[in-house]
Design a protein around this motif. Structure first.
Motif, PDB file in Angstrom:
ATOM      1  N   PRO A  31     -17.497  24.584  11.721  1.00 57.93           N
ATOM      2  CA  PRO A  31     -17.354  25.013  10.330  1.00 57.93           C
ATOM      3  C   PRO A  31     -17.052  23.795   9.442  1.00 57.93           C
ATOM      4  N   PRO A  32     -17.412  23.846   8.169  1.00 58.88           N
ATOM      5  CA  PRO A  32     -17.251  22.688   7.283  1.00 58.88           C
ATOM      6  C   PRO A  32     -15.817  22.179   7.176  1.00 58.88           C
ATOM      7  N   GLU A  33     -14.835  23.054   7.333  1.00 58.88           N
ATOM      8  CA  GLU A  33     -13.435  22.622   7.201  1.00 58.88           C
ATOM      9  C   GLU A  33     -12.884  21.954   8.469  1.00 58.88           C
ATOM     10  N   THR A  34     -13.693  21.882   9.515  1.00 58.23           N
ATOM     11  CA  THR A  34     -13.258  21.287  10.769  1.00 58.23           C
ATOM     12  C   THR A  34     -13.725  19.841  10.864  1.00 58.23           C
ATOM     13  N   SER A  35     -12.768  18.956  11.162  1.00 58.97           N
ATOM     14  CA  SER A  35     -13.101  17.534  11.338  1.00 58.97           C
ATOM     15  C   SER A  35     -13.660  17.301  12.735  1.00 58.97           C
TER      16      SER A  35
END
Length: 89
Positions: A31-35
């Motif tokens: 997901p986009p919020e995961t680094s």
């Protein structure tokens, strides 16, 4: 000991293609919020395999080479750092 000459180091970027492809697949699945962080071997660790041809518990061969020829060993470390930055920076 293996040949320690910097001239024997060669770039083989195609060997990293499977790694790049895997990183791209993993990054795309997150997901986009995961680094997504990557890790590269330290110059010391990579130099150990370059100098001795394998790892060891005491790194004796690599330490011996570093003490015997610090300029040449420093050049190997510098080359490994440059290639790591080029490939992963």
């Amino acid at each position: 000991l293996v040949d320690h000459a910097l001239g024997a180091l060669e770039r083989v970027p195609q060997r990293l293609e499977p790694v790049y492809a895997t990183c791209e697949r993993v990054a795309a699945a997150l997901p986009p919020e995961t680094s997504f962080l990557g890790v590269a071997g330290s110059p010391w660790t990579v130099s150990t395999y370059r100098v001795a041809g394998q790892g060891s518990k005491d790194q004796g061969v690599t330490r011996g080479y570093a003490y015997a020829d610090p300029q040449a060993f420093g050049a190997i470390i510098d080359a490994i750092v440059a290639m790591t930055i080029e490939n992963w920076g």
